[in-house]
Design a protein around this motif. Structure first.
Motif, PDB file in Angstrom:
ATOM      1  N   ILE A   9       0.860  -1.182   0.000  1.00 57.61           N
ATOM      2  CA  ILE A   9       0.000   0.000   0.000  1.00 57.61           C
ATOM      3  C   ILE A   9       0.901   1.238   0.000  1.00 57.61           C
ATOM      4  O   ILE A   9       1.875   1.311   0.750  1.00 57.61           O
ATOM      5  CB  ILE A   9      -0.935  -0.002   1.219  1.00 57.61           C
ATOM      6  N   ILE A  10       0.547   2.188  -0.838  1.00 58.64           N
ATOM      7  CA  ILE A  10       1.321   3.433  -0.933  1.00 58.64           C
ATOM      8  C   ILE A  10       0.404   4.587  -0.551  1.00 58.64           C
ATOM      9  O   ILE A  10      -0.647   4.782  -1.173  1.00 58.64           O
ATOM     10  CB  ILE A  10       1.879   3.671  -2.348  1.00 58.64           C
ATOM     11  N   SER A  11       0.812   5.352   0.489  1.00 58.97           N
ATOM     12  CA  SER A  11       0.043   6.503   0.933  1.00 58.97           C
ATOM     13  C   SER A  11       0.754   7.781   0.463  1.00 58.97           C
ATOM     14  O   SER A  11       1.966   7.939   0.646  1.00 58.97           O
ATOM     15  CB  SER A  11      -0.072   6.518   2.466  1.00 58.97           C
ATOM     16  N   PHE A  12      -0.042   8.661  -0.119  1.00 58.55           N
ATOM     17  CA  PHE A  12       0.461   9.966  -0.548  1.00 58.55           C
ATOM     18  C   PHE A  12      -0.277  11.060   0.225  1.00 58.55           C
ATOM     19  O   PHE A  12      -1.519  11.055   0.271  1.00 58.55           O
ATOM     20  CB  PHE A  12       0.233  10.188  -2.053  1.00 58.55           C
ATOM     21  N   LEU A  13       0.475  11.941   0.832  1.00 61.37           N
ATOM     22  CA  LEU A  13      -0.124  13.062   1.564  1.00 61.37           C
ATOM     23  C   LEU A  13       0.595  14.344   1.146  1.00 61.37           C
ATOM     24  O   LEU A  13       1.794  14.483   1.360  1.00 61.37           O
ATOM     25  CB  LEU A  13       0.015  12.853   3.075  1.00 61.37           C
ATOM     26  N   ARG A  14      -0.172  15.261   0.544  1.00 61.74           N
ATOM     27  CA  ARG A  14       0.418  16.497   0.006  1.00 61.74           C
ATOM     28  C   ARG A  14       0.025  17.682   0.878  1.00 61.74           C
ATOM     29  O   ARG A  14      -1.143  17.833   1.248  1.00 61.74           O
ATOM     30  CB  ARG A  14      -0.059  16.712  -1.429  1.00 61.74           C
ATOM     31  N   TYR A  15       1.045  18.489   1.150  1.00 63.81           N
ATOM     32  CA  TYR A  15       0.830  19.659   2.011  1.00 63.81           C
ATOM     33  C   TYR A  15       1.369  20.882   1.289  1.00 63.81           C
ATOM     34  O   TYR A  15       2.541  20.933   0.900  1.00 63.81           O
ATOM     35  CB  TYR A  15       1.548  19.467   3.353  1.00 63.81           C
ATOM     36  N   ASP A  16       0.551  21.915   1.106  1.00 63.20           N
ATOM     37  CA  ASP A  16       0.903  23.142   0.398  1.00 63.20           C
ATOM     38  C   ASP A  16       1.629  24.080   1.378  1.00 63.20           C
ATOM     39  O   ASP A  16       1.035  24.542   2.360  1.00 63.20           O
ATOM     40  CB  ASP A  16      -0.340  23.815  -0.159  1.00 63.20           C
ATOM     41  N   VAL A  17       2.913  24.336   1.109  1.00 68.40           N
ATOM     42  CA  VAL A  17       3.717  25.211   1.983  1.00 68.40           C
ATOM     43  C   VAL A  17       3.933  26.577   1.360  1.00 68.40           C
ATOM     44  O   VAL A  17       4.762  27.353   1.818  1.00 68.40           O
ATOM     45  CB  VAL A  17       5.091  24.560   2.299  1.00 68.40           C
ATOM     46  N   THR A  18       3.167  26.903   0.299  1.00 69.73           N
ATOM     47  CA  THR A  18       3.338  28.187  -0.375  1.00 69.73           C
ATOM     48  C   THR A  18       3.049  29.341   0.566  1.00 69.73           C
ATOM     49  O   THR A  18       3.778  30.343   0.608  1.00 69.73           O
ATOM     50  CB  THR A  18       2.420  28.269  -1.603  1.00 69.73           C
ATOM     51  N   ARG A  19       1.961  29.199   1.349  1.00 69.92           N
ATOM     52  CA  ARG A  19       1.615  30.277   2.264  1.00 69.92           C
ATOM     53  C   ARG A  19       2.678  30.422   3.361  1.00 69.92           C
ATOM     54  O   ARG A  19       2.994  31.536   3.800  1.00 69.92           O
ATOM     55  CB  ARG A  19       0.258  30.008   2.891  1.00 69.92           C
ATOM     56  N   GLU A  20       3.219  29.274   3.827  1.00 69.16           N
ATOM     57  CA  GLU A  20       4.269  29.354   4.833  1.00 69.16           C
ATOM     58  C   GLU A  20       5.502  30.085   4.288  1.00 69.16           C
ATOM     59  O   GLU A  20       6.151  30.866   4.993  1.00 69.16           O
ATOM     60  CB  GLU A  20       4.654  27.963   5.313  1.00 69.16           C
ATOM     61  N   GLU A  21       5.810  29.834   3.018  1.00 70.20           N
ATOM     62  CA  GLU A  21       6.952  30.532   2.410  1.00 70.20           C
ATOM     63  C   GLU A  21       6.682  32.019   2.287  1.00 70.20           C
ATOM     64  O   GLU A  21       7.579  32.847   2.475  1.00 70.20           O
ATOM     65  CB  GLU A  21       7.264  29.935   1.039  1.00 70.20           C
ATOM     66  N   LEU A  22       5.418  32.381   1.948  1.00 72.78           N
ATOM     67  CA  LEU A  22       5.065  33.797   1.896  1.00 72.78           C
ATOM     68  C   LEU A  22       5.200  34.425   3.280  1.00 72.78           C
ATOM     69  O   LEU A  22       5.724  35.545   3.425  1.00 72.78           O
ATOM     70  CB  LEU A  22       3.640  33.953   1.369  1.00 72.78           C
ATOM     71  N   GLY A  23       4.767  33.703   4.316  1.00 72.63           N
ATOM     72  CA  GLY A  23       4.924  34.207   5.671  1.00 72.63           C
ATOM     73  C   GLY A  23       6.388  34.328   6.062  1.00 72.63           C
ATOM     74  O   GLY A  23       6.790  35.284   6.736  1.00 72.63           O
ATOM     75  N   LYS A  24       7.173  33.344   5.613  1.00 75.92           N
ATOM     76  CA  LYS A  24       8.610  33.402   5.894  1.00 75.92           C
ATOM     77  C   LYS A  24       9.250  34.617   5.212  1.00 75.92           C
ATOM     78  O   LYS A  24      10.123  35.280   5.782  1.00 75.92           O
ATOM     79  CB  LYS A  24       9.281  32.124   5.415  1.00 75.92           C
ATOM     80  N   GLN A  25       8.825  34.916   3.990  1.00 77.41           N
ATOM     81  CA  GLN A  25       9.370  36.079   3.278  1.00 77.41           C
ATOM     82  C   GLN A  25       8.985  37.374   3.998  1.00 77.41           C
ATOM     83  O   GLN A  25       9.802  38.293   4.142  1.00 77.41           O
ATOM     84  CB  GLN A  25       8.844  36.085   1.846  1.00 77.41           C
ATOM     85  N   GLN A  26       7.731  37.447   4.449  1.00 77.41           N
ATOM     86  CA  GLN A  26       7.297  38.624   5.191  1.00 77.41           C
ATOM     87  C   GLN A  26       8.070  38.766   6.503  1.00 77.41           C
ATOM     88  O   GLN A  26       8.430  39.876   6.909  1.00 77.41           O
ATOM     89  CB  GLN A  26       5.787  38.530   5.461  1.00 77.41           C
ATOM     90  N   LEU A  27       8.326  37.612   7.137  1.00 74.65           N
ATOM     91  CA  LEU A  27       9.125  37.654   8.364  1.00 74.65           C
ATOM     92  C   LEU A  27      10.537  38.154   8.073  1.00 74.65           C
ATOM     93  O   LEU A  27      11.106  38.926   8.859  1.00 74.65           O
ATOM     94  CB  LEU A  27       9.172  36.264   8.997  1.00 74.65           C
ATOM     95  N   LEU A  28      11.104  37.712   6.938  1.00 69.47           N
ATOM     96  CA  LEU A  28      12.449  38.149   6.572  1.00 69.47           C
ATOM     97  C   LEU A  28      12.507  39.660   6.386  1.00 69.47           C
ATOM     98  O   LEU A  28      13.409  40.333   6.887  1.00 69.47           O
ATOM     99  CB  LEU A  28      12.894  37.443   5.293  1.00 69.47           C
TER     100      LEU A  28
END
Length: 427
Positions: A119-138
């Motif tokens: 059995i193969i489980s795939f779980l996708r998580y969108d980190v685009t918003r986290e990167e945008l937050g990281k850029q704003q933090l920078l």
């Protein structure tokens, strides 16, 4: 030449650079720790969720698959073809993938893959918003760094003014003492700190310097009185003896030598006293001194040195010149220059030439090396062939007198023949 900055400027720059550097270092550390902790938590959460989905599919084959954290899909080896082509060969773990959605926007995903029991489980998580937050933090951190740097600069300006205020006050009082010409104690005006210790040290130095100047002044007065008195007695006695009718020519000549030596000693004492006081004094009643007349007197006083030498000396006045200086000062300078020329010239001619703004002493002696011309005016330096007499002080005294009156003295070798030329240029 190394650039020199004010102490306050160095303090401000050092404080500002320290504040800016410390803020930047803290910002970098905060960003790095945030990134590491975030990646670790996201990866760990995704793997736990993928493992849970895989276990649910194994324990409940007919139940619909799902995720506690995110939406994903669970496939088997037979249905793996339903997964995107770029997913199918991925091994167990968390992978960074980049995909474009239907609106043409590019997204960054973290894809957790777990393979077990077919059995193969795939779980996708969108980190685009986290990167945008990281850029704003920078951007926020960079702004904070510049803000703290500016605050450090302002604080440095205020602290430097506060810290250096006693030093500036000490410098101001020293300048006031120089203007008023009277030294007052500095230490009572300052606190018992480093600046107070500096003020106390300056007071002690001022006391020692004042005592030394006072001793020097008393010594000059004593020398002026104690030496001039016997010289005046010698001069008056010599003058009386020369008026005796029964003197022989030989005795009369010897008395003249004593009179010239006494006059030279008086002139030298006066010149040395002027040097010791750094006092520039002109002739009495605003009169000027005729250079040619003084040169003629000096030549006559130096003629005894020419005995037993096939040597002649002449004075050539091409253009007369007068200087605003005592005759004694000019006589001391010319006595050293003309006396040296006679001393080092064994035979030939010594010419003293007065013209325009200068007087030159030209001899036919062995000459000097060009590289030694300036060195001869240093204290204690003697020319080649000086013999055992002299201490190398004559030309040094001439240089000091010239510095006092703004004249220029120099030595150079003659180009067309042997000999040297000593020049004394008047301002």
């Amino acid at each position: 030449m190394q650039s020199r900055r004010k102490l306050r400027f160095r303090l401000v720059v050092s404080f500002a650079l320290f504040g800016f550097g410390l803020s930047a270092l803290f910002a970098l550390a905060a960003l790095n720790i945030r990134t590491r902790v975030e990646d670790q938590l996201v990866n760990s959460s995704l793997m736990d969720d993928a493992r849970w989905a895989n276990q649910q599919a194994h324990d409940h084959p007919g139940a619909p698959s799902g995720s506690r954290l995110l939406t994903g899909t669970v496939l088997s080896d037979r249905t793996l073809y339903k997964a995107p082509l770029s997913w199918q060969n991925l091994s167990t773990g968390v992978h960074d993938i980049y995909e474009t959605d239907g609106d043409g926007q590019r997204h960054h995903y973290k894809l957790a893959v777990f393979r077990e029991n077919g059995i193969i489980s795939f779980l996708r998580y969108d980190v685009t918003r986290e990167e945008l937050g990281k850029q704003q933090l920078l951007f926020s951190v960079i702004g904070a760094v510049f803000l703290f740097g500016l605050l450090s600069l302002v604080l440095g300006l205020w602290l430097s003014r506060k810290v250096l205020k006693p030093v500036s006050e000490l410098a101001r009082r020293l300048r006031d003492f120089r203007k008023n010409g009277k030294a007052e104690p500095l230490a009572p005006h300052f606190a018992d700190d480093e600046v107070g210790e500096l003020a106390l040290a300056l007071d002690e130095y001022s006391s020692r310097l004042t005592a030394m100047v006072e001793r020097d002044r008393e010594f000059n007065s004593d020398v002026s009185h104690e030496l001039r008195t016997p010289l005046a007695v010698i001069a008056s006695t010599t003058e009386l003896l020369q008026g005796s009718p029964d003197l022989t020519d030989k005795l009369r000549e010897r008395l003249k030598r004593i009179e010239r030596s006494s006059r030279q000693a008086t002139e030298l004492i006066e010149a040395l006293l002027l040097l010791s006081r750094a006092e520039r004094r002109g002739p009495t009643r605003g009169e000027t001194t005729d250079v040619a007349k003084v040169a003629s007197d000096v030549i006559e006083s130096q003629r005894p040195q020419m005995r037993d030498k096939p040597l002649d000396i002449e004075l050539v006045v091409k253009q007369g010149v007068s200087v605003n200086a005592p005759a004694s000062v000019l006589a001391v300078a010319l006595t050293n220059l003309i006396g040296n020329a006679i001393k080092y010239t064994l035979e030939g001619m010594v010419t003293v030439e007065v013209r325009g703004d200068r007087i030159e002493v030209i001899d036919t002696g062995p000459g000097i090396k060009p590289e030694d011309a300036e060195r001869l005016f240093q204290r204690g330096v003697r020319g080649e062939g000086a013999g055992g007499s002299g201490a190398g002080l004559g030309l040094a005294i001439v240089r000091r007198l010239c510095d006092l009156y703004g004249w220029e003295v120099s030595m150079r070798p003659r180009s067309e023949t042997n000999g040297a030329i000593a020049s004394l240029v008047f301002s």
